[in-house]
Scaffold this motif. Sequence first.
Motif, PDB file in Angstrom:
ATOM      1  N   ILE A  88       0.628  -1.684  -0.229  1.00 12.71           N
ATOM      2  CA  ILE A  88      -0.228   0.131  -0.035  1.00 12.71           C
ATOM      3  C   ILE A  88       1.140   1.524   0.405  1.00 12.71           C
ATOM      4  CG2 ILE A  88      -2.068   1.131   1.229  1.00 12.71           C
ATOM      5  CD1 ILE A  88      -2.302  -1.924   2.571  1.00 12.71           C
ATOM      6  N   GLN A  91      -0.381   6.165   3.565  1.00 11.33           N
ATOM      7  CA  GLN A  91      -1.280   5.808   4.441  1.00 11.33           C
ATOM      8  C   GLN A  91      -2.658   6.601   4.596  1.00 11.33           C
ATOM      9  OE1 GLN A  91       0.498   8.240   4.140  1.00 11.33           O
ATOM     10  NE2 GLN A  91       0.695  10.100   4.921  1.00 11.33           N
ATOM     11  N   LYS A  96      -7.912  -0.108   2.018  1.00 11.56           N
ATOM     12  CA  LYS A  96      -6.975  -0.436   3.212  1.00 11.56           C
ATOM     13  C   LYS A  96      -6.284  -1.823   2.857  1.00 11.56           C
ATOM     14  CE  LYS A  96     -10.371   2.561   4.839  1.00 11.56           C
ATOM     15  NZ  LYS A  96     -10.992   2.314   3.926  1.00 11.56           N
ATOM     16  N   GLN A 104       1.122  -7.808   4.430  1.00 11.56           N
ATOM     17  CA  GLN A 104       0.802  -6.519   3.958  1.00 11.56           C
ATOM     18  C   GLN A 104       1.628  -5.618   4.201  1.00 11.56           C
ATOM     19  OE1 GLN A 104      -3.622  -6.159   2.904  1.00 11.56           O
ATOM     20  NE2 GLN A 104      -3.477  -4.909   5.223  1.00 11.56           N
ATOM     21  N   LEU A 106       2.352  -1.057   4.341  1.00  8.94           N
ATOM     22  CA  LEU A 106       2.470   0.005   4.294  1.00  8.94           C
ATOM     23  C   LEU A 106       3.548   1.238   4.787  1.00  8.94           C
ATOM     24  CD1 LEU A 106      -0.108   1.802   4.511  1.00  8.94           C
ATOM     25  CD2 LEU A 106       0.172   2.285   6.631  1.00  8.94           C
ATOM     26  N   LYS A 132      -5.725   1.144   9.224  1.00  7.56           N
ATOM     27  CA  LYS A 132      -5.129   0.759   8.355  1.00  7.56           C
ATOM     28  C   LYS A 132      -3.685   0.224   9.555  1.00  7.56           C
ATOM     29  CE  LYS A 132      -6.315   3.992   5.166  1.00  7.56           C
ATOM     30  NZ  LYS A 132      -6.429   5.402   4.374  1.00  7.56           N
ATOM     31  N   THR A 136      -2.013  -3.226   8.972  1.00  8.26           N
ATOM     32  CA  THR A 136      -0.477  -3.803   8.250  1.00  8.26           C
ATOM     33  C   THR A 136       0.258  -4.672   9.074  1.00  8.26           C
ATOM     34  OG1 THR A 136       1.212  -3.135   6.901  1.00  8.26           O
ATOM     35  CG2 THR A 136       0.656  -2.386   8.859  1.00  8.26           C
TER      36      THR A 136
END
Length: 361
Positions: A88, A91, A96, A104, A106, A132, A136
């Motif tokens: 991702i 932010q 999401k 994941q 971020l 979020k 992650t």
Amino acid sequence: MPSLKKIVIDSYPITTPYVGVGEFCRQIGKRLSERAFELRSQYGIELYFILPPQFKGYFGNNVHYICMPALLRGIAPFYPIKADLFHIPYQYNKIKNLYFAKKQLLTIHDINFIYEKKNEELKKAINKFKGKINKTDYISYISEFACKDTEEHFNVKLPKKIIYNGVTDLSNSFQEETLPSNLPKNFLFHISSLLPKKNVHLLVKMMKYLPDYNLVIAGNWNSNYAKNIKREISDNRINNIYILSNVTESEKATLYKFCKAFLFPSLCEGFGLPPIEAMKFGKPVFLSKLTSLPEIGGNEAFYWEDLSPQKMAEVLKDKLALYDASSDYPERLIKSASRFNWDNCVDQYIKYYLEILGIEE
């Protein structure tokens, strides 16, 4: 033969390629795709990019595309791809998580909402950000400051890396004929989103103390803050400030090339792209000492300790004299800015991907 690992990267923001995270996604995607064959043959990794349908093929034929109309981004988390890693890119990303992704990552650029929002808006932003973080597994930060600021406010304990953004070298992109004919020589320059956090109103007030200088301000003048600045310039008949709207990449490069200095008294930055762009031209930059700017500007930038307009004007005149007296100063600025390049940035992301996936280099 073991199955290939799948890395999915949300690159949807490339719809605005020369603004902040759009530039980040464009540059990261471009360089990762150039190394797609290496990643597949050496490490067994396949790259997938989430993009709007009209951008299918944007990163070439060696990568895969998950094309998604804007209206369907809300259901993107349920896209049926068993990814080993979902990256991702910032932010505030609208996607999401990917439900079927094993891990994941971020990338956090800043938590500016802490300083910009108040009351209920701030509470909502905090809760959304916490959500979020909870989804992650790994984090990358674009600066030491962004890391420190996030960890202090949110007590984040996840595995992390600090990976500085690259900054595109525009020094060969300028075209003198794109310079507006009405601009004076040796002008000072500022470009930004023209939002309150950029502190542009201080530059307007400062120009009262610099009658022998001129200032060019470029950006999007549609915000209320920007409109108020424009009104102040007009009402006070300030004739040494020039306004430009939504300049192109080539025009921006030309303004960097021919400006006397770049000014950036921002209150709040996770990184600070424009000062580094200007330094790559060997131009002196004047920055506030707030948030990430001292880290990014380094020892060669000039800093305003006191953000009062008269003091800012005095510092500018003194330091410009120092710059003009030092023939090697432009080369020192260029060398300092060379720390930030996209190839280094992508090298570090690839190393982080391999670490997360448990693949030895």
